[in-house]
Scaffold this motif. Structure first.
Motif, PDB file in Angstrom:
ATOM      1  N   LEU A  87       0.819  -1.210   0.000  1.00  6.37           N
ATOM      2  CA  LEU A  87       0.000   0.000   0.000  1.00  6.37           C
ATOM      3  C   LEU A  87       0.859   1.269   0.000  1.00  6.37           C
ATOM      4  N   LYS A  88       1.828   1.365   0.886  1.00  5.73           N
ATOM      5  CA  LYS A  88       2.668   2.557   0.991  1.00  5.73           C
ATOM      6  C   LYS A  88       3.460   2.764  -0.289  1.00  5.73           C
ATOM      7  N   LYS A  89       3.989   1.680  -0.859  1.00  5.12           N
ATOM      8  CA  LYS A  89       4.738   1.790  -2.118  1.00  5.12           C
ATOM      9  C   LYS A  89       3.839   2.294  -3.237  1.00  5.12           C
ATOM     10  N   MET A  90       2.595   1.786  -3.289  1.00  3.53           N
ATOM     11  CA  MET A  90       1.666   2.226  -4.332  1.00  3.53           C
ATOM     12  C   MET A  90       1.315   3.703  -4.171  1.00  3.53           C
ATOM     13  N   GLN A  91       1.142   4.136  -2.923  1.00  4.55           N
ATOM     14  CA  GLN A  91       0.871   5.548  -2.679  1.00  4.55           C
ATOM     15  C   GLN A  91       2.054   6.403  -3.122  1.00  4.55           C
ATOM     16  N   ASP A  92       3.261   5.980  -2.742  1.00  6.13           N
ATOM     17  CA  ASP A  92       4.458   6.732  -3.107  1.00  6.13           C
ATOM     18  C   ASP A  92       4.668   6.770  -4.621  1.00  6.13           C
ATOM     19  N   LEU A  93       4.455   5.652  -5.301  1.00  2.00           N
ATOM     20  CA  LEU A  93       4.588   5.613  -6.762  1.00  2.00           C
ATOM     21  C   LEU A  93       3.594   6.558  -7.435  1.00  2.00           C
ATOM     22  N   THR A  94       2.371   6.571  -6.930  1.00  2.37           N
ATOM     23  CA  THR A  94       1.339   7.419  -7.518  1.00  2.37           C
ATOM     24  C   THR A  94       1.686   8.895  -7.318  1.00  2.37           C
ATOM     25  N   ILE A  95       2.069   9.260  -6.094  1.00  2.00           N
ATOM     26  CA  ILE A  95       2.453  10.647  -5.816  1.00  2.00           C
ATOM     27  C   ILE A  95       3.673  11.021  -6.654  1.00  2.00           C
ATOM     28  N   GLY A  96       4.649  10.120  -6.718  1.00  2.00           N
ATOM     29  CA  GLY A  96       5.857  10.364  -7.508  1.00  2.00           C
ATOM     30  C   GLY A  96       5.556  10.562  -8.983  1.00  2.00           C
ATOM     31  N   TYR A  97       4.616   9.791  -9.497  1.00  2.00           N
ATOM     32  CA  TYR A  97       4.253   9.912 -10.910  1.00  2.00           C
ATOM     33  C   TYR A  97       3.738  11.322 -11.202  1.00  2.00           C
ATOM     34  N   PHE A  98       2.780  11.781 -10.408  1.00  2.00           N
ATOM     35  CA  PHE A  98       2.200  13.102 -10.659  1.00  2.00           C
ATOM     36  C   PHE A  98       3.179  14.225 -10.344  1.00  2.00           C
ATOM     37  N   SER A  99       4.081  14.004  -9.389  1.00  2.00           N
ATOM     38  CA  SER A  99       5.083  15.018  -9.050  1.00  2.00           C
ATOM     39  C   SER A  99       6.137  15.173 -10.138  1.00  2.00           C
ATOM     40  N   SER A 100       6.304  14.160 -10.952  1.00  2.00           N
ATOM     41  CA  SER A 100       7.337  14.207 -11.985  1.00  2.00           C
ATOM     42  C   SER A 100       6.829  14.780 -13.309  1.00  2.00           C
ATOM     43  N   LYS A 117       3.638   1.196 -13.661  1.00  2.92           N
ATOM     44  CA  LYS A 117       4.484   1.430 -12.478  1.00  2.92           C
ATOM     45  C   LYS A 117       3.991   0.609 -11.285  1.00  2.92           C
ATOM     46  N   LEU A 118       2.684   0.593 -11.065  1.00  2.00           N
ATOM     47  CA  LEU A 118       2.122  -0.162  -9.941  1.00  2.00           C
ATOM     48  C   LEU A 118       2.364  -1.652 -10.118  1.00  2.00           C
ATOM     49  N   ASN A 119       2.187  -2.148 -11.334  1.00  2.00           N
ATOM     50  CA  ASN A 119       2.396  -3.574 -11.595  1.00  2.00           C
ATOM     51  C   ASN A 119       3.861  -3.986 -11.425  1.00  2.00           C
ATOM     52  N   SER A 120       4.779  -3.040 -11.566  1.00  2.00           N
ATOM     53  CA  SER A 120       6.204  -3.376 -11.458  1.00  2.00           C
ATOM     54  C   SER A 120       6.598  -3.815 -10.047  1.00  2.00           C
ATOM     55  N   ILE A 121       5.786  -3.489  -9.049  1.00  2.00           N
ATOM     56  CA  ILE A 121       6.127  -3.890  -7.668  1.00  2.00           C
ATOM     57  C   ILE A 121       5.355  -5.120  -7.212  1.00  2.00           C
ATOM     58  N   LEU A 122       4.485  -5.641  -8.073  1.00  2.00           N
ATOM     59  CA  LEU A 122       3.654  -6.781  -7.697  1.00  2.00           C
ATOM     60  C   LEU A 122       4.210  -8.079  -8.274  1.00  2.00           C
ATOM     61  N   VAL A 123       4.024  -9.179  -7.528  1.00  2.00           N
ATOM     62  CA  VAL A 123       4.585 -10.461  -7.931  1.00  2.00           C
ATOM     63  C   VAL A 123       3.488 -11.465  -8.300  1.00  2.00           C
ATOM     64  N   LEU A 124       2.494 -11.610  -7.447  1.00  2.00           N
ATOM     65  CA  LEU A 124       1.501 -12.676  -7.616  1.00  2.00           C
ATOM     66  C   LEU A 124       0.637 -12.515  -8.862  1.00  2.00           C
ATOM     67  N   GLN A 125       0.158 -11.306  -9.083  1.00  2.00           N
ATOM     68  CA  GLN A 125      -0.696 -11.026 -10.230  1.00  2.00           C
ATOM     69  C   GLN A 125      -0.394  -9.619 -10.701  1.00  2.00           C
ATOM     70  N   LYS A 126      -1.046  -9.228 -11.755  1.00  2.00           N
ATOM     71  CA  LYS A 126      -0.943  -7.862 -12.245  1.00  2.00           C
ATOM     72  C   LYS A 126      -2.323  -7.221 -12.151  1.00  2.00           C
ATOM     73  N   ILE A 127      -2.307  -5.943 -11.906  1.00  2.00           N
ATOM     74  CA  ILE A 127      -3.554  -5.177 -11.853  1.00  2.00           C
ATOM     75  C   ILE A 127      -4.075  -5.058 -13.280  1.00  2.00           C
ATOM     76  N   GLN A 128      -5.341  -5.333 -13.470  1.00  2.00           N
ATOM     77  CA  GLN A 128      -5.936  -5.246 -14.797  1.00  2.00           C
ATOM     78  C   GLN A 128      -6.496  -3.854 -15.084  1.00  2.00           C
ATOM     79  N   ARG A 129      -7.138  -3.263 -14.072  1.00  2.00           N
ATOM     80  CA  ARG A 129      -7.786  -1.958 -14.270  1.00  2.00           C
ATOM     81  C   ARG A 129      -7.518  -1.041 -13.095  1.00  2.00           C
ATOM     82  N   LEU A 130      -7.246   0.207 -13.433  1.00  2.00           N
ATOM     83  CA  LEU A 130      -7.025   1.254 -12.443  1.00  2.00           C
ATOM     84  C   LEU A 130      -8.053   2.345 -12.714  1.00  2.00           C
TER      85      LEU A 130
END
Length: 165
Positions: free
Chosen positions: A110-123, A144-157
């Motif tokens: 969760l924290k990584k996903m929040q940081d990635l999302t904030i980082g994306y918009f900040s960049s 970016k979010l899928n890059s930190i996941l192992v078990l599955q990939k997110i299909q829709r955001l």
């Protein structure tokens, strides 16, 4: 004097009851004809809504669930051509297959996903975000979010909020 005191108490009690009833009646009539105003929203605060990204579907498809724990995030954009930054407010959520293990992985990250999302918009500057458009922003952030996941990939955001102030 006892009789006069009783009359005076009776008159004062009657006046108090009439005043209380009048206040309650006035308040009731006021609230009936003047409903509560909407709370301040970005639109009412002189801001504008940017591309409203993919809205929440009424129901997630059978066999899927929505991961909404990311919550509302705020990010300052990269400065624009004039050196001004803007604030982006987003509330992302993820549609995922109904799988407890994957839910736990999302929760752990969760924290990584929040940081990635904030980082994306900040960049990105506001102009960059406008040029990219909704589909490309969604696709890049999903990658970016899928890059930190192992078990599955997110299909829709999805975003329930996507506002640039």
């Amino acid at each position: 004097m006892n009789g006069n005191t009783k009359k005076l108490n009776l008159i004062l009690t009657a006046i108090l009851i009439i005043l209380t009833a009048g206040i309650l009646l006035t308040g009731g009539i006021h609230s009936l004809f003047n409903p509560a105003k909407q709370k301040d929203s970005p639109q009412n605060a002189g801001t504008f809504l940017s591309n409203q990204s993919q809205f929440i579907p009424r129901q997630t498809p059978a066999g899927t669930k929505a991961f909404t724990k990311i919550g509302q995030l705020r990010a300052a954009t990269k400065p624009d051509k004039n050196g001004k930054t803007r604030v982006v407010i987003v509330t992302p959520y993820i549609e995922y297959d109904d799988d407890q293990s994957f839910y736990e992985e999302l929760d752990r990250n969760l924290k990584k996903m929040q940081d990635l999302t904030i980082g994306y918009f900040s960049s990105h500057s506001p102009e960059d975000l406008a040029k990219k458009g909704e589909a490309q922003i969604n696709s890049e952030l999903l990658e970016k979010l899928n890059s930190i996941l192992v078990l599955q990939k997110i299909q829709r955001l999805y975003f329930t909020d996507y506002i640039i102030l």
